[in-house]
Design a protein around this motif. Structure first.
Motif, PDB file in Angstrom:
ATOM      1  N   GLU A  67       0.814  -1.198   0.000  1.00 24.68           N
ATOM      2  CA  GLU A  67       0.000   0.000   0.000  1.00 24.68           C
ATOM      3  C   GLU A  67       0.856   1.260   0.000  1.00 24.68           C
ATOM      4  N   ALA A  68       2.140   1.128   0.280  1.00 28.70           N
ATOM      5  CA  ALA A  68       3.029   2.284   0.309  1.00 28.70           C
ATOM      6  C   ALA A  68       3.891   2.371  -0.952  1.00 28.70           C
ATOM      7  N   HIS A  69       3.627   1.511  -1.956  1.00 25.65           N
ATOM      8  CA  HIS A  69       4.492   1.537  -3.130  1.00 25.65           C
ATOM      9  C   HIS A  69       4.309   2.839  -3.901  1.00 25.65           C
ATOM     10  N   GLU A  70       5.354   3.190  -4.596  1.00 25.85           N
ATOM     11  CA  GLU A  70       5.320   4.405  -5.407  1.00 25.85           C
ATOM     12  C   GLU A  70       4.444   4.148  -6.632  1.00 25.85           C
ATOM     13  N   LYS A  71       3.409   4.964  -6.790  1.00 28.40           N
ATOM     14  CA  LYS A  71       2.513   4.804  -7.930  1.00 28.40           C
ATOM     15  C   LYS A  71       3.151   5.411  -9.165  1.00 28.40           C
ATOM     16  N   ARG A  72       3.534   4.528 -10.091  1.00 24.01           N
ATOM     17  CA  ARG A  72       4.127   4.992 -11.339  1.00 24.01           C
ATOM     18  C   ARG A  72       3.949   3.899 -12.383  1.00 24.01           C
ATOM     19  N   ALA A  73       4.121   4.272 -13.615  1.00 24.24           N
ATOM     20  CA  ALA A  73       4.019   3.309 -14.708  1.00 24.24           C
ATOM     21  C   ALA A  73       5.191   2.334 -14.645  1.00 24.24           C
ATOM     22  N   LEU A  74       4.910   1.105 -15.000  1.00 25.12           N
ATOM     23  CA  LEU A  74       5.962   0.102 -15.070  1.00 25.12           C
ATOM     24  C   LEU A  74       6.931   0.439 -16.207  1.00 25.12           C
ATOM     25  N   ALA A  75       8.170   0.050 -16.047  1.00 30.88           N
ATOM     26  CA  ALA A  75       9.144   0.174 -17.125  1.00 30.88           C
ATOM     27  C   ALA A  75       9.260  -1.146 -17.874  1.00 30.88           C
ATOM     28  N   SER A  76       8.833  -2.232 -17.235  1.00 28.19           N
ATOM     29  CA  SER A  76       8.953  -3.574 -17.802  1.00 28.19           C
ATOM     30  C   SER A  76       7.573  -4.223 -17.892  1.00 28.19           C
ATOM     31  N   PHE A  77       7.075  -4.398 -19.104  1.00 32.22           N
ATOM     32  CA  PHE A  77       5.775  -5.029 -19.338  1.00 32.22           C
ATOM     33  C   PHE A  77       6.020  -6.436 -19.881  1.00 32.22           C
ATOM     34  N   SER A  78       6.335  -7.348 -18.993  1.00 37.60           N
ATOM     35  CA  SER A  78       6.686  -8.703 -19.400  1.00 37.60           C
ATOM     36  C   SER A  78       5.838  -9.697 -18.621  1.00 37.60           C
ATOM     37  N   GLN A  79       5.297 -10.692 -19.329  1.00 39.24           N
ATOM     38  CA  GLN A  79       4.367 -11.636 -18.719  1.00 39.24           C
ATOM     39  C   GLN A  79       4.470 -12.994 -19.378  1.00 39.24           C
ATOM     40  N   GLU A  80       4.001 -14.000 -18.677  1.00 38.30           N
ATOM     41  CA  GLU A  80       3.768 -15.325 -19.247  1.00 38.30           C
ATOM     42  C   GLU A  80       2.423 -15.774 -18.705  1.00 38.30           C
ATOM     43  N   ILE A  81       1.484 -16.069 -19.600  1.00 41.03           N
ATOM     44  CA  ILE A  81       0.148 -16.478 -19.186  1.00 41.03           C
ATOM     45  C   ILE A  81      -0.169 -17.825 -19.824  1.00 41.03           C
ATOM     46  N   THR A  82      -0.613 -18.771 -19.001  1.00 44.44           N
ATOM     47  CA  THR A  82      -0.954 -20.097 -19.489  1.00 44.44           C
ATOM     48  C   THR A  82      -2.331 -20.495 -18.969  1.00 44.44           C
ATOM     49  N   GLY A 106     -23.432 -15.349 -22.409  1.00 45.84           N
ATOM     50  CA  GLY A 106     -23.016 -16.255 -21.345  1.00 45.84           C
ATOM     51  C   GLY A 106     -21.714 -15.824 -20.683  1.00 45.84           C
ATOM     52  N   VAL A 107     -21.399 -16.523 -19.608  1.00 43.69           N
ATOM     53  CA  VAL A 107     -20.165 -16.267 -18.861  1.00 43.69           C
ATOM     54  C   VAL A 107     -19.385 -17.573 -18.771  1.00 43.69           C
ATOM     55  N   TYR A 108     -18.090 -17.496 -19.051  1.00 43.40           N
ATOM     56  CA  TYR A 108     -17.208 -18.656 -18.964  1.00 43.40           C
ATOM     57  C   TYR A 108     -16.105 -18.323 -17.960  1.00 43.40           C
ATOM     58  N   THR A 109     -15.907 -19.204 -16.990  1.00 43.81           N
ATOM     59  CA  THR A 109     -14.832 -19.004 -16.013  1.00 43.81           C
ATOM     60  C   THR A 109     -13.582 -19.711 -16.522  1.00 43.81           C
ATOM     61  N   LEU A 110     -12.552 -18.921 -16.775  1.00 43.82           N
ATOM     62  CA  LEU A 110     -11.305 -19.431 -17.332  1.00 43.82           C
ATOM     63  C   LEU A 110     -10.218 -19.402 -16.268  1.00 43.82           C
ATOM     64  N   ASP A 111      -9.618 -20.564 -16.012  1.00 40.50           N
ATOM     65  CA  ASP A 111      -8.483 -20.645 -15.093  1.00 40.50           C
ATOM     66  C   ASP A 111      -7.211 -20.280 -15.853  1.00 40.50           C
ATOM     67  N   ILE A 112      -6.475 -19.315 -15.308  1.00 38.71           N
ATOM     68  CA  ILE A 112      -5.205 -18.924 -15.917  1.00 38.71           C
ATOM     69  C   ILE A 112      -4.123 -18.844 -14.841  1.00 38.71           C
ATOM     70  N   GLU A 113      -2.904 -19.030 -15.285  1.00 34.89           N
ATOM     71  CA  GLU A 113      -1.752 -18.805 -14.413  1.00 34.89           C
ATOM     72  C   GLU A 113      -0.926 -17.700 -15.040  1.00 34.89           C
ATOM     73  N   VAL A 114      -0.625 -16.678 -14.239  1.00 38.07           N
ATOM     74  CA  VAL A 114       0.152 -15.543 -14.738  1.00 38.07           C
ATOM     75  C   VAL A 114       1.508 -15.530 -14.040  1.00 38.07           C
ATOM     76  N   LYS A 115       2.540 -15.275 -14.819  1.00 39.21           N
ATOM     77  CA  LYS A 115       3.900 -15.192 -14.263  1.00 39.21           C
ATOM     78  C   LYS A 115       4.479 -13.829 -14.576  1.00 39.21           C
ATOM     79  N   ASN A 116       5.022 -13.186 -13.568  1.00 37.21           N
ATOM     80  CA  ASN A 116       5.697 -11.910 -13.741  1.00 37.21           C
ATOM     81  C   ASN A 116       7.116 -12.195 -14.233  1.00 37.21           C
ATOM     82  N   THR A 117       7.332 -12.016 -15.533  1.00 33.41           N
ATOM     83  CA  THR A 117       8.660 -12.240 -16.114  1.00 33.41           C
ATOM     84  C   THR A 117       9.418 -10.930 -16.284  1.00 33.41           C
ATOM     85  N   GLY A 118       8.883  -9.871 -15.684  1.00 30.68           N
ATOM     86  CA  GLY A 118       9.519  -8.564 -15.769  1.00 30.68           C
ATOM     87  C   GLY A 118      10.527  -8.336 -14.661  1.00 30.68           C
ATOM     88  N   THR A 119      10.904  -7.084 -14.502  1.00 27.56           N
ATOM     89  CA  THR A 119      11.929  -6.709 -13.522  1.00 27.56           C
ATOM     90  C   THR A 119      11.362  -5.938 -12.336  1.00 27.56           C
TER      91      THR A 119
END
Length: 163
Positions: free
Chosen positions: A33-48, A60-73
């Motif tokens: 909650e104390a992090h500095e609010k600013r735009a990311l410099a690294s937009f890197s992801q892996e989603i499966t 309709g609504v479909y519930t999709l299970d996903i796994e997200v990985k922060n591959t950024g810095t």
């Protein structure tokens, strides 16, 4: 009675000194909650996802299970409002055109996802109102900054048939 002090050539009132002192404190790296609010410099992801295509009825609504990985810095922070990172989706029609409405968001399940770590999310996908063949691009998004795929990250792309 108002107390004035002279520090480094400036006059500071008691209240201003407290505000100045609090404003200059160094936030803990463990306090999201104390992090500095600013735009990311690294937009890197892996989603499966275990799902590569699905069928859904219009509206309709479909519930999709996903796994997200922060591959950024940089860490991703969960929250409401601008500059927080969520998972979301964009619809593309059969010609590849991006449809105007953005999909719903799935918030991170933890307050911070450091670089190299993953999170498992449930993304609620709302079907388009018109039947047809579509592709669904799933990506992380830093709210009011950018979709990660717009910054070069590869989205998870699924084929969807709407009946």
């Amino acid at each position: 009675m108002m107390l004035n002090r002279i520090k480094d050539g400036a006059i500071i009132t008691g209240l201003a000194a407290v505000i100045s002192f609090v404003g200059c404190s160094t936030p803990s790296q463990n306090a999201p909650e104390a992090h500095e609010k600013r735009a990311l410099a690294s937009f890197s992801q892996e989603i499966t996802s275990p799902v590569h295509e699905f069928q859904i009825k219009t509206g309709g609504v479909y519930t999709l299970d996903i796994e997200v990985k922060n591959t950024g810095t940089e860490p991703w922070f969960r929250g409401d409002g601008p500059l927080f990172v969520d998972a979301g989706y964009r619809w593309h029609d059969s010609t590849g055109a991006v449809l105007p409405l953005e999909g719903t968001r799935a918030q991170l399940t933890r307050s911070v996802i450091p670089p190299g770590e993953t999170d498992s999310l449930k993304l609620q996908v709302l079907a388009q109102p018109k039947p047809g063949s579509y592709t669904l691009w799933i990506s992380m998004v830093q709210e009011q900054v950018a979709w990660f795929f717009d910054k070069g990250a590869s989205p998870l792309i699924l084929h969807v048939t709407i009946t």
